[in-house]
Design an enzyme around this catalytic site. Structure first.
Site, PDB file in Angstrom:
ATOM      1  N   ASP A 379     105.484 -28.588 -17.548  1.00  0.00           N
ATOM      2  CA  ASP A 379     106.403 -28.092 -16.102  1.00  0.00           C
ATOM      3  C   ASP A 379     107.688 -27.983 -16.655  1.00  0.00           C
ATOM      4  O   ASP A 379     108.168 -28.390 -17.490  1.00  0.00           O
ATOM      5  CB  ASP A 379     105.708 -29.516 -15.168  1.00  0.00           C
ATOM      6  CG  ASP A 379     106.141 -29.605 -13.876  1.00  0.00           C
ATOM      7  OD1 ASP A 379     106.779 -28.130 -13.848  1.00  0.00           O
ATOM      8  OD2 ASP A 379     106.160 -30.411 -12.913  1.00  0.00           O
ATOM      9  N   ARG A 618     115.926 -24.200  -7.005  1.00  0.00           N
ATOM     10  CA  ARG A 618     114.484 -23.823  -6.367  1.00  0.00           C
ATOM     11  C   ARG A 618     114.526 -23.559  -4.676  1.00  0.00           C
ATOM     12  O   ARG A 618     115.166 -24.596  -4.477  1.00  0.00           O
ATOM     13  CB  ARG A 618     113.496 -26.085  -6.462  1.00  0.00           C
ATOM     14  CG  ARG A 618     112.785 -25.331  -5.954  1.00  0.00           C
ATOM     15  CD  ARG A 618     111.996 -26.736  -6.530  1.00  0.00           C
ATOM     16  NE  ARG A 618     110.393 -26.753  -6.217  1.00  0.00           N
ATOM     17  CZ  ARG A 618     109.787 -28.127  -6.764  1.00  0.00           C
ATOM     18  NH1 ARG A 618     110.461 -29.188  -7.128  1.00  0.00           N
ATOM     19  NH2 ARG A 618     108.454 -27.902  -6.433  1.00  0.00           N
ATOM     20  N   THR A 680     105.563 -23.575 -13.882  1.00  0.00           N
ATOM     21  CA  THR A 680     106.141 -24.616 -12.487  1.00  0.00           C
ATOM     22  C   THR A 680     105.710 -23.889 -12.167  1.00  0.00           C
ATOM     23  O   THR A 680     105.266 -22.964 -11.626  1.00  0.00           O
ATOM     24  CB  THR A 680     107.244 -24.167 -12.746  1.00  0.00           C
ATOM     25  OG1 THR A 680     108.044 -24.742 -12.374  1.00  0.00           O
ATOM     26  CG2 THR A 680     108.072 -22.252 -13.590  1.00  0.00           C
ATOM     27  N   LYS A 745      96.468 -23.571 -14.969  1.00  0.00           N
ATOM     28  CA  LYS A 745      96.985 -24.049 -16.397  1.00  0.00           C
ATOM     29  C   LYS A 745      95.546 -23.994 -17.391  1.00  0.00           C
ATOM     30  O   LYS A 745      96.019 -24.267 -18.626  1.00  0.00           O
ATOM     31  CB  LYS A 745      96.860 -25.785 -16.439  1.00  0.00           C
ATOM     32  CG  LYS A 745      98.549 -25.832 -15.883  1.00  0.00           C
ATOM     33  CD  LYS A 745      98.710 -27.270 -14.992  1.00  0.00           C
ATOM     34  CE  LYS A 745     100.488 -27.089 -14.816  1.00  0.00           C
ATOM     35  NZ  LYS A 745     100.922 -29.122 -14.318  1.00  0.00           N
ATOM     36  N   ASN A 767      94.661 -32.742  -8.999  1.00  0.00           N
ATOM     37  CA  ASN A 767      94.387 -31.539  -9.637  1.00  0.00           C
ATOM     38  C   ASN A 767      94.349 -31.023 -11.371  1.00  0.00           C
ATOM     39  O   ASN A 767      94.348 -30.186 -11.996  1.00  0.00           O
ATOM     40  CB  ASN A 767      95.234 -29.833  -8.592  1.00  0.00           C
ATOM     41  CG  ASN A 767      94.223 -30.565  -7.076  1.00  0.00           C
ATOM     42  OD1 ASN A 767      93.901 -31.434  -7.160  1.00  0.00           O
ATOM     43  ND2 ASN A 767      95.895 -30.164  -6.824  1.00  0.00           N
TER      44      ASN A 767
END
Length: 1096
Positions: A379, A618, A680, A745, A767
């Site tokens: 991540d 971000r 990410t 993932k 999750n």
């Protein structure tokens, strides 16, 4: 720690806690809801109430460790030899074997018991953690350290660490099936206190230990820990062991043959557990099986000994044959006395080292797997970056951009300055991402440069924020609080502050700002505090929270429902990924600047978002919706009907700088043949900017083939749209996947596995559990991770730092190397001994009995002295200099590689040949070849030549085995230069061998002990069947350089011709060429090597 001499007290209350208000519970426990306990109060409560753990089941059973030592094959064989010696009244030999048994059991017992205790204590570190408020700071502590009076924060996926009286909850539900048997989650309401006695399932203002948070968030006061919890009251029912399938003995349930089947499987379980064949890690079980295979081989050799003497078997021949058995098996030191004990200690030391390097190992299998990792999927936020976000920019539609400058304090809303400027106009020219990145990198480097520092003349007051004369002239700077808050900004601040779970407060005692919560939300909350629009103030003004829809990694947004204080309207505030939010918006802006959401407006929003993201920010979208008529029950109102018809209030750009150590860690991965992938949830431009800065992708894709460049960065939507066949056809798997979802993932791990890669995956949310389990090494975040993610992982990072992952891989490689080293050392000594002893059967005396080149007790002594302690020392070896300069080892092959097996034969043959030559030279070269009569059982003048030859061989073999331990500090590098990169010492051998002090003294003491064994009268001729020597020492000493030269020659051949290294030479060379290897991209000149793979 709580004293073990008395039973810890239980907290007492005037009434049951669920009947008291939260303030009353806090008062009776002496805690503060705002700041929690102080460190001194927490320690006092720990002493008073004890650790938060259930009684029973802890500790390492002493008797089990002892039984393991007594029941291993080597000890059983020695017991047979001891009984035989006493049976024929050979008291001396029997006494020596008894002493050997006692020493083996005692040393093995204490070594393994200490190792098991160490590993047991380290395993406790991987237990669930709790987020507790202490002294105003939110700390993550092991659940065992939670005490009554602690204030605990809970979120979805957490395991409740103790019984809590809740005082704050929003949309909070827990799974209490373990306590009540109720399969549905229980909705919790902190207030009001419950009147009268009610059952556990009806105490809705309580959360109980070991239950799991199914939904929402809450905060509560610990009112009971350990055995004083509801789960503690039924702890006895939880102590039973889980039965393995098909072990039932019932005919009625499973048929008439079930008792036979079940009894057979139970017997195999017991035998397998006793022999170590069905318990432990895969490597432990593999070594256990190997031990018994070699034991079988040794039995065959013993039969050969009997056959060589035509089955005329006096007790000396039997003892010699039996000595072959522990000799052969002691090469792997027979489980568990030496090999498994050494393995256990090596793992325990590795676990302790990893704890110091911020890594907690939950499963021992991970220790074996880490060294073979070829890909790390990480991540970004908090792992590759610092996780300390600051809201740098806020775009308000129709108003402009607010920018925060000159601050690096994430929690302090009074630091830095705010400037306002118009949003840049749209341009038809395409944005050159590479030039933008170069300009930003140059600006960052200039800002970090010491030459760019400006020193005040001392006349300005401390904390004054001046205006930089180089600032853009059309932007206005304002001290915090002085900037006028226009209605559009006010609406943005309301939405950002209330759709937020973080808290920001000023600690008057410490005179500093403190913040708790998610870094993203802290950054937004601090930005709102700059304008005095913090959540706490707004709630005090009358804003009332009604419902919360938590952040979901699948839809990438969260929302809350509030009721305003004045005209009682209902507001829905939402924040999340820009593309997810704007799809739900019908309008943009506020008041007279509000406009409908058109395609042109979406393009303008996307342009602003891209401009922020290209700066490495971000980007979050902030939106709201007003409802005049609320539903009857918000809990029953579908989320998708709530999050619709929104109005976009603006965009927030948050900067999360990369960790200073991340770039170097990525470089180390590349040198080690490990590819780093960044998965990410951020926007592709943000992800691309950070990936460039840390070296995961190149700054300029122009140097790469077009198809490779296209596959470098993808969004989850693009990746998930591909079929498995299309993914497999990509020239390279994406190095960056943006807007990543949990299912993405899992697909990434599957894609890596199809390419034969060995992957590690990080995760923190509920999750993420499927991908953590699917990965070869699942890595959970210790600070930001949920307990569900931690329970699914193999290792936990205590600092959530990417560098810690690299440290764990390095430690895994070190352990793998050391296991290979001590296995090679033990096997080489055995091969040498077997060659000597089997060929030695050809030496016959006048009665045609074989004359042993080594007496049985000499063999036992050598194995006792040269097996365990040097092997332990090799297990403690530090990492070699090239450990992160070579590719990962093949996980399918394991420790028994071709190189190890060939080395075992080559070195063992050299060792056996040297020993055999010494015996032959003394007896047949210098001596007259007289082997005497009955020299295996007692000394006589006729046996003088044989006894001296044995003494020389005994000393020589002991020294060669000990010297080989130094040689095997590196399997490929010369003993005289283990580190080819060091230039400090011309002759580093003395320094290198002394670095590992345990191994150094094990070799030196073992070598010196030879002299008393050879010369002590009575002990030499009566026990060890040899005698003092004179000139023969020259042969024993002379064999050392011969053996060393042979080993060094073989190592040189391996390095020169690249044997077991894909035919690549191990030469160290300077490489000043451009490094564009997959995984790290830099223009720096580096020192590299063609390859230095330790094993193939």
């Amino acid at each position: 720690m709580a004293s073990k001499r008395y039973r810890p007290q239980k907290p007492s209350f005037s009434r049951p806690p669920y009947q008291l208000s939260a303030d009353e519970v806090a008062q009776e426990l002496g805690t503060n809801i705002e700041t929690g306990l102080s460190p001194s109060q927490a320690k006092q409560n720990l002493d008073q109430y004890g650790e938060n753990k259930l009684e029973g089941g802890e500790g390492v059973p002493v008797w089990k460790v002892f039984i393991k030592q007594v029941s291993n094959a080597m000890i059983l064989v020695l017991i047979i030899a001891m009984a035989l010696s006493y049976g024929v009244k050979d008291w001396v030999e029997g006494g020596v074997i008894t002493a050997v048994i006692f020493l083996n059991v005692t040393i093995g017992f204490f070594q393994e018991y200490r190792a098991e205790k160490t590993m047991d204590s380290l395993r406790s570190l991987s237990s669930p953690t709790a987020a507790v408020l202490r002294d105003g700071n939110l700390d993550h502590v092991a659940s065992i350290a939670v005490v009554p009076g602690d204030i605990v924060d809970l979120k979805t996926g957490d395991v409740v660490p103790a019984d809590l009286r809740l005082f704050e909850a929003l949309n909070f539900e827990t799974d209490e099936a373990l306590l009540t048997g109720e399969s549905l989650p229980v909705f919790k309401e902190p207030e009001p206190p419950i009147e009268g006695e009610v059952g556990v399932g009806d105490r809705t203002n309580m959360a109980f230990s070991s239950s799991t948070v199914a939904k929402g968030r809450a905060r509560g006061i610990v009112i009971g820990t350990g055995m004083a919890t509801e789960i503690g009251a039924i702890a006895e029912t939880l102590k039973g062991k889980t039965k393995k399938p098909s072990r039932s003995m019932s005919r009625k349930k499973h048929g008439n043959f079930q008792p036979v089947r079940g009894g057979t499987l139970k017997a195999w379980d017991a035998i397998g557990k006793l022999l170590g064949l069905t318990v432990g890690t895969p490597l432990q079980k593999k070594l256990a099986r190997l031990a018994y295979y070699l034991l079988l081989c040794a039995v065959i050799l013993a039969i050969i000994v009997f056959a060589a003497n035509k089955f005329r078997i006096p007790h000396e021949v039997v003892i010699y044959a039996i000595s072959l058995v522990p000799d052969m098996t002691s090469g792997i030191a027979i489980i568990p006395e030496s090999l498994i004990a050494v393995l256990t200690i090596t793992m325990a030391v590795g676990m302790k080292t990893m704890v110091k390097r911020k890594v907690i190992v939950r499963k021992l299998d991970a220790l074996e797997a880490l060294g073979g990792v070829s890909n790390i999927c990480s991540d970004k936020t908090g792992t590759l970056t610092q996780g300390k976000m600051i809201t740098r920019k806020a775009w308000i539609p129709g108003v402009g951009i607010y920018t925060v400058d000159r601050t690096e304090e994430a929690a302090n809303p009074t630091s830095g300055v705010v400037r306002f400027g118009e949003a840049p106009a749209a341009t038809s020219e395409p944005i050159d991402a590479n030039k933008t990145f170069e300009r930003q990198q140059e600006a960052r480097d200039q800002a970090r440069s010491a030459l760019a520092l400006k020193f005040a003349d001392g006349t300005e007051p401390r904390g004054h924020r001046g205006i930089d004369p180089g600032d853009t002239p059309d932007e206005n700077y304002f001290q915090d609080g002085a900037l006028p808050v226009v209605p559009e900004l006010e609406a943005f601040l309301h939405s950002s502050a209330l759709c937020n779970l973080a808290t920001v407060r000023f600690d008057n005692t410490k005179r500093q700002w403190q913040a708790t919560g998610d870094p993203t939300e802290i950054a937004l909350q601090v930005f709102c505090h700059r304008f005095d629009y913090g959540k706490k103030k707004l709630v005090a003004d009358g804003w009332k929270a009604l419902q919360e829809y938590p952040f979901d990694s699948d839809i990438k947004r969260m929302s809350v429902v509030f009721q305003e204080p004045n005209n009682r309207r209902y507001f829905i505030f939402a924040k999340g990924a820009v593309e997810r939010i704007i799809d739900l918006c019908t309008n943009v802006g506020f008041g007279d600047k509000q406009a409908p959401m058109t395609e042109e407006m979406k393009q303008e929003i996307t342009r602003q978002m891209t401009a922020f993201a290209d700066q490495g920010l971000r980007v979050l979208a902030i939106a709201r919706r007003i409802m005049d008529t609320p539903p009857a029950d918000w809990n029953e109102f579908p989320r998708d009907e709530v999050e619709q018809n929104l109005t976009l209030m603006g965009l927030a750009g948050l900067y999360d700088p990369p960790r200073l150590e991340t770039k170097e860690a990525v470089r180390k991965c590349t040198n080690a043949g490990i590819q780093v992938h960044m998965l990410t949830g951020d926007h592709p431009s943000t992800a691309r900017a950070i990936a460039r800065e840390v070296g995961i992708i190149p700054a300029d894709f122009g140097t790469l083939p077009a198809d490779v460049a296209r596959s470098m960065v993808k969004t989850a939507a693009e990746f998930d749209a591909l079929t498995n066949e299309e993914i497999d056809q990509l020239p390279a798997l994406p190095f960056v996947i943006a807007r990543c979802a949990p299912n993405t993932k899992v697909r990434m791990i599957d894609a890596l596995h199809r390419r034969g890669r060995y992957a590690a995956m990080t995760g923190d949310g509920v999750n993420d559990s499927p991908s953590l389990k699917r990965a070869d090494v699942g890595i959970a975040m210790g600070l930001a991770g949920s307990d569900v993610a931690k329970s699914a992982s193999d290792i936990v990072l205590t600092d959530d730092n990417f560098e810690s992952i690299v440290n764990a891989v390095e430690e895994g490689r070190r352990m793998f190397d050391n296991i290979q080293k001590f296995i090679l050392h033990l096997l080489v000594s055995n091969v040498g001994e077997v060659i000597l002893l089997i060929i030695g059967l050809a030496f016959r005396d006048r009665d045609n009995f074989s004359v042993f080149p080594l007496a049985p007790l000499e063999i036992l002594w050598i194995n006792m002295l040269t097996s365990s302690f040097p092997a332990f020392g090799l297990g403690l070896e530090k990492a070699t200099s090239d450990i992160m300069r070579r590719p990962p080892h093949d996980t399918k092959v394991g420790v028994f590689t071709k190189q190890i097996l060939v080395d075992m034969v080559v070195y063992g043959t050299i060792m056996g040949a040297c020993s055999l030559c010494t015996f032959v030279i003394i007896v047949y070269g210098v001596g007259n070849g007289n082997l005497g009569v009955n020299c295996n059982s007692r000394y006589s003048s006729e046996c003088d030549l044989v006894f001296k030859a044995r003494a020389a061989v005994f000393a020589q073999l002991t020294w060669l085995i000990l010297i080989s331990a130094w040689e095997f500090k590196s399997i490929r590098r010369s003993m005289f230069r283990f580190d080819p990169y060091q230039t400090e010492h011309r002759f580093p051998f003395p320094r290198d061998v002394y670095q590992n002090k345990f191994l150094f003294y094990a070799v030196v003491i073992g070598a010196v002990s030879v002299f008393p064994v050879v010369y002590i009268p009575g002990l030499n001729t009566g026990v060890f069947k040899h005698k003092g020597i004179t000139w023969e020492w020259a042969l024993s000493f002379g064999a050392i350089p011969v053996f060393v030269c042979g080993v060094e020659a073989w190592k040189f051949i391996k390095r020169k011709y690249g044997l077991f290294n894909n035919r690549e030479s191990d030469r160290v060379k300077k490489d000043a060429s451009l490094s564009l290897r997959q995984g790290f991209f830099t223009l720096a000149k580096t020192t590299t090597r063609a390859s230095s793979a330790g094993v193939s």
